[in-house]
Write a protein that holds these residues in place. Sequence first.
Motif: not given
Length: 366
Positions: A25, A173, A177, A279, A283, A343, A347-348
């Motif tokens: 990622e 994430v 998702f 992780l 998710e 969530a 974030t990536w």
Amino acid sequence: MLRVAFDEQIFLLQQAGGVSRYFVELVAQFDTGRFGVQPKLPFHRVWNQHALDGLPEHQLTAVSPLLAPYPDLLRAAARRRRPSAGVDLVHHTFYHPRFLRDFPGIPKVITIYDLIPELLGERGRFGRDPHMAKRDYLAAADAIILISASAEADMVRIYGQPAAPMHVVHLGVGPEFAAGGARPAGLPADYVLFVGRRGGYKDFATLVRAMEQMAPDYPQLDLVCVGGGPFTPEEGALLAASGLDARTRQCTLPDADMPGAYAHARVFVFPSRYEGFGLPVVEAMAAGAPAVLAQTPALAEVGGDAAAYFPAGDADRLTQVLAELLADGARRDELKTAGRRRAQHFTWAETARRTADVYAEVVAAR
């Protein structure tokens, strides 16, 4: 544009898993050009499915299934010297001692994921501790990234305060998702979801004992285990003894099906006694699955007030928490909403941005 090399250690050690997912990622985010980092992968053969699926621009090829996961692959890779020309910084992906000699004179960044071998005594796939050179990597690093404040505290407690600066950078994430998806083919209509490896500290047995206690009151509720490989003989015996063997299934799903698997679960349970981050937790929350987690520092750091908790290893308390959630649709909806909201902080893109900042600081200090 900073030219950052990544070695192949983790892509030969893992076919799938959180650490390799993290680096895939990260590289994918840098490939967009938005963060001032040009990733360089000085290799082409990998065992890792995340890399094969997620990094098409780098033209990676799969090693033969007859060879993987043969340890000679990693040893052979370690014997190849990587020159420093054309590279501003190297981000090592794991802790094999021979890779430390690569890119001589180039600043090094490492990531500490967890302290499982040190705290729990668990060994690697090949009978040797894959973290065996972690102390050497810490000494050689120009910066150290840790994936949680919990991992940072554990590292300092075990290894002491390092000379290099430390940076906590959480994992992320993807937006897929939050979009959810259809229930993957073959999954039952009503199920509790477990994701990942099941052995040792992952404490799958505690979930089995809790499901056994609940079985008479929820005869239609199945247990679905995604990933982790087929059940071992010991796990099969445990499921048979609990009467759950006919109501438990194990499957391996492609990454594209995971949002739907989470979204359609009645409850997601993560009973692990120790994690560096966890992780699957973020998710599950992103996909709208009510999350029930073991009460451990890292999982509480990730889940916050958007999850339900039970004392790690306590099957009776897990049974109680699950029964309360299954009987209370409004509470499940609250956790779904809270989980999706929480969530959004992971974030990536944010992981990549903060990692790029670490790289820039290291290069500027040189």
